[in-house]
Structure formats: structure tokens, C-alpha cells
Design an enzyme around this catalytic site. Structure first.
Site, PDB file in Angstrom:
ATOM      1  N   ARG A  58       0.803  -1.217   0.000  1.00 49.17           N
ATOM      2  CA  ARG A  58       0.000   0.000   0.000  1.00 49.17           C
ATOM      3  C   ARG A  58       0.844   1.278   0.000  1.00 49.17           C
ATOM      4  O   ARG A  58       0.632   2.175  -0.827  1.00 49.17           O
ATOM      5  CB  ARG A  58      -0.927   0.035   1.237  1.00 49.17           C
ATOM      6  CG  ARG A  58      -2.145  -0.842   1.116  1.00 49.17           C
ATOM      7  CD  ARG A  58      -2.496  -1.447   2.462  1.00 49.17           C
ATOM      8  NE  ARG A  58      -1.468  -2.429   2.798  1.00 49.17           N
ATOM      9  CZ  ARG A  58      -1.560  -3.705   2.463  1.00 49.17           C
ATOM     10  NH1 ARG A  58      -2.640  -4.154   1.893  1.00 49.17           N
ATOM     11  NH2 ARG A  58      -0.568  -4.553   2.722  1.00 49.17           N
ATOM     12  N   THR A  59       1.789   1.377   0.937  1.00 46.74           N
ATOM     13  CA  THR A  59       2.496   2.657   1.119  1.00 46.74           C
ATOM     14  C   THR A  59       3.343   2.994  -0.101  1.00 46.74           C
ATOM     15  O   THR A  59       3.296   4.112  -0.614  1.00 46.74           O
ATOM     16  CB  THR A  59       3.365   2.585   2.392  1.00 46.74           C
ATOM     17  OG1 THR A  59       2.573   2.061   3.447  1.00 46.74           O
ATOM     18  CG2 THR A  59       3.890   3.947   2.778  1.00 46.74           C
ATOM     19  N   LYS A  86      26.098  -4.804  -0.828  1.00 47.55           N
ATOM     20  CA  LYS A  86      27.584  -4.827  -0.817  1.00 47.55           C
ATOM     21  C   LYS A  86      28.123  -4.084   0.397  1.00 47.55           C
ATOM     22  O   LYS A  86      29.324  -3.877   0.511  1.00 47.55           O
ATOM     23  CB  LYS A  86      28.116  -4.165  -2.094  1.00 47.55           C
ATOM     24  CG  LYS A  86      27.643  -4.797  -3.383  1.00 47.55           C
ATOM     25  CD  LYS A  86      28.213  -3.996  -4.563  1.00 47.55           C
ATOM     26  CE  LYS A  86      27.371  -4.161  -5.796  1.00 47.55           C
ATOM     27  NZ  LYS A  86      27.605  -3.094  -6.776  1.00 47.55           N
ATOM     28  N   ARG A 108      11.240   3.880   4.071  1.00 46.44           N
ATOM     29  CA  ARG A 108      10.766   2.839   5.010  1.00 46.44           C
ATOM     30  C   ARG A 108      11.983   2.047   5.447  1.00 46.44           C
ATOM     31  O   ARG A 108      12.763   1.566   4.604  1.00 46.44           O
ATOM     32  CB  ARG A 108       9.742   1.913   4.362  1.00 46.44           C
ATOM     33  CG  ARG A 108       9.426   0.729   5.277  1.00 46.44           C
ATOM     34  CD  ARG A 108       8.217  -0.033   4.859  1.00 46.44           C
ATOM     35  NE  ARG A 108       6.999   0.710   5.140  1.00 46.44           N
ATOM     36  CZ  ARG A 108       5.773   0.184   5.040  1.00 46.44           C
ATOM     37  NH1 ARG A 108       5.631  -1.087   4.685  1.00 46.44           N
ATOM     38  NH2 ARG A 108       4.706   0.894   5.307  1.00 46.44           N
ATOM     39  N   HIS A 136       4.465   5.785  11.748  1.00 46.71           N
ATOM     40  CA  HIS A 136       4.033   5.632  10.351  1.00 46.71           C
ATOM     41  C   HIS A 136       3.048   6.788  10.106  1.00 46.71           C
ATOM     42  O   HIS A 136       1.827   6.593  10.056  1.00 46.71           O
ATOM     43  CB  HIS A 136       3.367   4.265  10.180  1.00 46.71           C
ATOM     44  CG  HIS A 136       3.135   3.845   8.757  1.00 46.71           C
ATOM     45  ND1 HIS A 136       3.277   4.703   7.682  1.00 46.71           N
ATOM     46  CD2 HIS A 136       2.739   2.647   8.231  1.00 46.71           C
ATOM     47  CE1 HIS A 136       2.986   4.043   6.559  1.00 46.71           C
ATOM     48  NE2 HIS A 136       2.657   2.800   6.870  1.00 46.71           N
TER      49      HIS A 136
HETATM   50  N1   CP Z   1      -0.335  -0.104   5.868  1.00 48.85           N
HETATM   51  C1   CP Z   1       0.871  -0.347   5.327  1.00 48.85           C
HETATM   52  O1   CP Z   1       1.884   0.290   5.714  1.00 48.85           O
HETATM   53  O2   CP Z   1       0.867  -1.319   4.371  1.00 48.85           O
HETATM   54  P1   CP Z   1       2.136  -1.759   3.528  1.00 48.85           P
HETATM   55  O3   CP Z   1       3.111  -2.417   4.471  1.00 48.85           O
HETATM   56  O4   CP Z   1       1.632  -2.691   2.473  1.00 48.85           O
HETATM   57  O5   CP Z   1       2.753  -0.508   2.949  1.00 48.85           O
END
Ligand code: CP
Length: 306
Positions: A58-59, A86, A108, A136
Site C-alpha cells: 500500500r504505502t 555490498k 521505510r 508511520h
Molecule cells: N499499511 C501499510 O503500511 O501497508 P504496507 O506495508 O503494504 O505498505
């Protein structure tokens, strides 16, 4: 209007006014996503790099769509096929990407605080797309946007967050925002998945899910974060599901117009039954839709503030 900050690192940093500004800006970008031609020239000539060191559906996808709908150029970087394997460090990797004139780095990373390290060293705007169990922020913002769409007011809303609170960056970001906005926040889960002193964040703690659900306007279910737990925090998934899973019977303990949320990915039959996930109370796919508008708003407002 703009956010007077270069980076978005967490909900803990944002004022109520900044949160409201992001939600209002997302209203107009949601309208863009409903058009036949889903594109505006707002970020033409800007470059967004999605730097993902953990899996995401999603993100990552919605940041890419958001950037493309704003006419930015987008690069998707996968750590597993990069020179990270590496031995290149996070900061060296990001500095090299910035040297190619990236304007935004969407990160992320499994380490809490990693986006803050980049933000302090780079000229580019850094957006936290999830850092370990820490924050998040864009997930919390899209959750707030969905709640506002369905319930209008945050004040007085009774919201229960259920599951592995200790390992959940989604819970941490949402608690921070919802308490600031005046909602009543309850957290429910096994003692082994409840951070110590969590009451100090302004939430009520329940170990009995049925008790927590009485009078709830919103139930936010969390995925079991098996990959972050290290040791088993519950005897078995079957027992977890029996004691903390959301079933149609449990849903009836909440208010009649209760909303069911989940950040995804959902584990059907573990924390949520398929009947509840697919029921009329579920707004799980609305959350995903709204993620694009929120990320468009965040990229736009950070760009305007620079
Ligand atoms: N909600 C969320 O962060 O989903 P993903 O891990 O698929 O990005």
C-alpha cells in the site's frame, strides 16, 4: 498555505493545526483522483525517490501514484537489488541518491529513527514511510482522513486499537494524533504486547477485548507483527485469534454504526474474521483509497514549505 517544515517524520511532531491543514489539502487532491485525467502539474520537474528497506504494498504504491498524479518523476529503489547488499550504509545510499538531485526521499526502514538521521543530513525532504516500531505518520493521516469522512468529528469519538500495540508504528502514530484531536482512545491486547506505561500517552488499557469494545465507535485492528516479536508473545495463533480476534459476535458489542479499520495487510481468520473484514462496517479499502490523497497533500505541502 504550507507546512513550515522540510520533513515529515512523525505525528508526535505535528500540531493540531498542521494535521487539519494536511486533511483539508487532501480533500482537494481526493477530487483529482476522482477525475478521468488524474493528474495536476503541481510537482512537475521534481523527483521523488521511494527508498524501501522493508516490504510494502500500500504505502510504496500510493506514494508512487501520489507523486505521478502531481506530475513528479518517481524512482522506486529496492534495497535488495542495490549496493546496500555490498555494505553501503543508509546515509551513503541516500546521499548518492540526493546527488542526482532528488527532491524527496520517502523512507521505510526497520530501524526506529532512521528517517530522522537522513533528515538532519540531507537537503531533500524526507518522509517517514514507517520506521521499525516507531512511527508511520502517513498511515495515521489517512486513518484520520477516513474517520473525518465517515464520522465528521474526532472529539468524543471512542476508538479501540486492538492487537500488538508494542510493535505497532501505526498504533503509536494514531494514538499521538487522536489524543491531540480529542478522541477517547482505548488499547486492547495481551499484556505481552502492551508497552509499559502506555497510559501516560492518554489511553485506557484493556486486556479483555469484549470490555474494550462496549460503546466503541471505531475499532482499529492491528496485524500480529511476527517479524518484529523475536520470541513468541502468545502460546499460539489459534489462541490469539480466539481471545483477540474480531468476529461478528464481538462486533455487536460496539455501537450500531461502528467502523472497522485495519492498516493492512490483514491476516484473515487471525486478528479479523473474513465476515467482518468484508462487512458493511469495514472501511479498510476506503483507507487505501484515501492514502493516495493524503500522500499527494504531504508531498505538495512539504514542497510548498521549502
Ligand atoms: N499499511 C501499510 O503500511 O501497508 P504496507 O506495508 O503494504 O505498505
Amino acid at each position: 498555505m504550507s507546512l513550515k517544515r522540510k520533513d515529515l517524520l512523525g505525528m508526535a511532531d505535528l500540531s493540531v493545526e498542521e494535521i487539519q491543514l494536511i486533511l483539508q489539502t487532501a480533500d482537494s487532491f481526493k477530487e483529482v483522483s476522482g477525475r478521468d485525467i488524474k493528474k495536476v502539474p503541481t510537482l512537475r520537474g521534481k523527483t521523488v525517490v521511494n527508498l524501501f528497506f522493508e516490504p510494502s504494498t500500500r504505502t510504496r504504491t500510493s506514494f508512487e501514484l501520489a507523486a505521478k498524479r502531481l506530475s513528479a518523476d518517481v524512482i522506486n529503489f529496492a534495497a535488495s537489488t542495490s549496493s546496500v547488499v555490498k555494505g553501503e550504509t543508509l546515509l551513503d545510499t541516500a546521499s548518492n541518491i540526493e546527488a542526482m538531485q532528488a527532491d524527496f526521499i520517502v523512507l521505510r526502514h526497520p530501524s526506529p529513527g532512521a528517517p530522522g538521521i537522513l533528515a538532519r543530513s540531507l537537503r531533500a525532504s524526507v518522509v517517514n514511510a514507517g520506521d521499525g516500531s516507531h512511527e508511520h505518520p502517513t498511515q495515521a493521516l489517512l486513518d484520520l482522513f477516513t474517520l473525518r469522512e465517515k464520522k465528521r468529528e474526532f472529539k468524543g469519538l471512542c476508538l479501540v486499537i486492538v492487537g500488538d500495540i508494542a510493535h505497532s508504528r501505526v498504533a503509536r502514530s494514531n494514538i499521538s494524533a487522536l489524543v491531540k484531536l480529542g478522541a477517547e482512545v482505548r488499547v486492547a491486547g495481551p499484556p505481552t504486547m502492551m508497552p509499559r506505561h502506555i497510559e501516560e500517552l492518554g489511553v485506557r488499557v484493556f486486556f479483555n477485548l469484549d470490555e474494550a469494545l462496549k460503546g466503541a465507535d471505531v475499532i482499529m485492528m492491528l496485524r500480529l507483527q511476527i517479524e518484529r516479536q523475536g520470541i513468541a508473545l502468545f502460546p499460539s495463533i489459534r489462541e490469539y485469534s480466539r481471545i483477540y480476534g474480531l468476529t461478528p459476535e464481538r462486533l455487536r458489542l460496539a455501537e450500531r454504526d461502528v467502523l472497522v479499520m485495519h492498516p493492512g495487510p490483514i491476516n484473515r481468520g487471525v486478528e479479523i474474521s473474513p465476515e467482518v473484514a468484508d462487512s458493511g462496517a469495514s472501511v479498510i479499502l476506503d483507507q487505501v483509497t484515501n492514502g493516495v490523497a493524503i500522500r499527494m497533500a504531504v508531498l505538495y505541502l512539504l514542497s510548498a514549505g521549502r
